[in-house]
Design a protein around this motif. Sequence first.
Motif, short mmCIF file in Angstrom:
data_model
loop_
_atom_site.label_atom_id
_atom_site.label_comp_id
_atom_site.label_asym_id
_atom_site.label_seq_id
_atom_site.Cartn_x
_atom_site.Cartn_y
_atom_site.Cartn_z
N UNK A 38 -97.95 6.38 -59.41
CA UNK A 38 -97.33 5.06 -59.31
C UNK A 38 -96.09 4.99 -60.18
N UNK A 39 -95.10 4.24 -59.73
CA UNK A 39 -93.93 3.99 -60.55
C UNK A 39 -92.63 4.44 -59.92
N UNK A 40 -91.57 4.12 -60.60
CA UNK A 40 -90.23 4.55 -60.21
C UNK A 40 -89.96 5.89 -60.88
N UNK A 41 -89.80 6.94 -60.07
CA UNK A 41 -89.66 8.31 -60.57
C UNK A 41 -88.20 8.63 -60.85
N UNK A 42 -87.94 9.15 -62.07
CA UNK A 42 -86.62 9.62 -62.46
C UNK A 42 -86.82 10.94 -63.20
N UNK A 43 -86.01 11.95 -62.89
CA UNK A 43 -86.18 13.24 -63.53
C UNK A 43 -84.90 14.03 -63.56
N UNK A 44 -84.85 15.01 -64.48
CA UNK A 44 -83.68 15.87 -64.60
C UNK A 44 -84.09 17.16 -65.29
N UNK A 45 -83.34 18.23 -65.00
CA UNK A 45 -83.61 19.50 -65.64
C UNK A 45 -82.91 20.63 -64.92
N UNK A 46 -82.91 21.83 -65.51
CA UNK A 46 -82.27 22.98 -64.88
C UNK A 46 -83.13 23.56 -63.76
N UNK A 47 -82.46 24.07 -62.73
CA UNK A 47 -83.11 24.72 -61.60
C UNK A 47 -82.50 26.10 -61.41
N UNK A 48 -83.36 27.10 -61.31
CA UNK A 48 -82.91 28.45 -61.00
C UNK A 48 -83.14 28.70 -59.52
N UNK A 57 -81.08 16.58 -60.46
CA UNK A 57 -81.57 15.22 -60.68
C UNK A 57 -82.47 14.84 -59.53
N UNK A 58 -83.54 14.11 -59.80
CA UNK A 58 -84.36 13.62 -58.70
C UNK A 58 -84.90 12.24 -59.02
N UNK A 245 -94.55 12.31 -74.34
CA UNK A 245 -94.52 11.10 -75.15
C UNK A 245 -94.45 9.90 -74.21
N UNK A 246 -94.60 8.71 -74.78
CA UNK A 246 -94.37 7.47 -74.05
C UNK A 246 -93.45 6.61 -74.89
N UNK A 247 -92.32 6.24 -74.34
CA UNK A 247 -91.32 5.44 -75.04
C UNK A 247 -91.43 4.01 -74.55
N UNK A 248 -91.83 3.10 -75.45
CA UNK A 248 -92.07 1.71 -75.06
C UNK A 248 -93.01 1.63 -73.86
N UNK A 249 -94.08 2.41 -73.94
CA UNK A 249 -95.13 2.45 -72.91
C UNK A 249 -94.66 3.06 -71.60
N UNK A 250 -93.50 3.71 -71.59
CA UNK A 250 -93.02 4.40 -70.40
C UNK A 250 -93.21 5.90 -70.61
N UNK A 251 -94.07 6.55 -69.80
CA UNK A 251 -94.43 7.95 -70.06
C UNK A 251 -93.33 8.93 -69.64
N UNK A 252 -93.25 10.03 -70.40
CA UNK A 252 -92.32 11.12 -70.11
C UNK A 252 -93.15 12.39 -69.98
N UNK A 253 -93.04 13.06 -68.83
CA UNK A 253 -93.77 14.30 -68.58
C UNK A 253 -92.82 15.50 -68.62
N UNK A 254 -93.34 16.64 -69.06
CA UNK A 254 -92.66 17.92 -68.91
C UNK A 254 -93.14 18.55 -67.61
N UNK A 281 -89.79 10.82 -65.70
CA UNK A 281 -90.24 9.50 -66.17
C UNK A 281 -90.72 8.72 -64.96
N UNK A 282 -91.87 8.06 -65.12
CA UNK A 282 -92.35 7.15 -64.08
C UNK A 282 -92.47 5.76 -64.68
N UNK A 283 -91.46 4.96 -64.46
CA UNK A 283 -91.41 3.62 -65.02
C UNK A 283 -92.48 2.76 -64.34
N UNK A 284 -93.15 1.93 -65.13
CA UNK A 284 -94.20 1.01 -64.66
C UNK A 284 -95.44 1.73 -64.18
N UNK A 285 -95.77 2.89 -64.78
CA UNK A 285 -96.96 3.63 -64.35
C UNK A 285 -98.12 3.50 -65.33
N UNK A 286 -97.99 2.68 -66.37
CA UNK A 286 -99.10 2.51 -67.31
C UNK A 286 -100.28 1.84 -66.62
N UNK A 287 -101.47 2.28 -66.97
CA UNK A 287 -102.68 1.72 -66.36
C UNK A 287 -103.21 0.57 -67.19
#
Length: 287
Positions: A38-48, A57-58, A245-254, A281-287
């Motif tokens: 659940x949530x608004x998905x935002x992500x970034x990172x290197x791709x080989x 970016x996705x 981590x979760x920044x202001x209850x917004x989770x960040x995944x590796x 990051x998936x904004x608004x995904x806290x349970x």
Amino acid sequence: MLALTLALLLASASGQGEDCTRADEAGDTFPICFDPGNGLLLGAGPLVQGGAVTPELHAGILLRTERTSRSKGTPWLNTHRLLVTRARSGPASLGLTATLYEGNLRRHLEEGFILVPTARPVRIPFPFDLTLAMRLGHYERRVWEGPGWTLETGRAALLLDPVRTATARVWLGLGPAASHTLRSSRAGTVHELSPFTTLLLDAGYETEDGWWAARVTALAGWTVGLDGGMRFRTRGEVGVERLLIAVNDQPVWLRLSAAHTHGDAGVARVDEWSAGLGLTVRVWSAR
């Protein structure tokens, strides 16, 4: 499947079953469980990809729903992914991939049976959940290939799930798929059909607290062109995520991912592999 097994093993230390909130010294509560579906998905990172490293970016909208069948009283466990988009930069890999809609609609059956309409009708146990997997409007533009694009207008598959869990966090579906694809190039636009001549696998696992998540998708089969030619193609992708981590209850995944394509990448239908590492990051995904 190796990534899926790895996530299952690591989940044993994730604290499943614990309360999903904690309190600080001031008595204010905060969530410690998150929903990767659940949530608004935002992500970034290197791709080989193809030996070159490029930033990616996705983004997308993730939605998980549940409802109960009125006729049978059995639950439907549904996942929806809307407007999922990936953009890559760089002169050797500039491109865009976008999917209008992708969803899995799984009907969970406590006791499944097949009725055989003989002179004396009998019921045979059917130990599977049924999943309708759909994808609509999957577009890909690879600028480094020159003019041209591919568009999978639609794909539908009926998957059998032997795991039969009563939660949307575990699934394992396998079954035939049908699809229609357009490939446009300087030579024109061609149509490709897969009339249930493709086998699709979709499997995933998420811990109850959402700290670990893994998904594996793969397909293999034949496509038929309107010119009568048949081509064999395969695709596979695996992704594993770990909450950082979760920044202001917004989770960040590796996120760690890898993919391979045989005879199906881009307008030229080339073989290709890729690997990625990034943050999501998936904004608004806290349970």
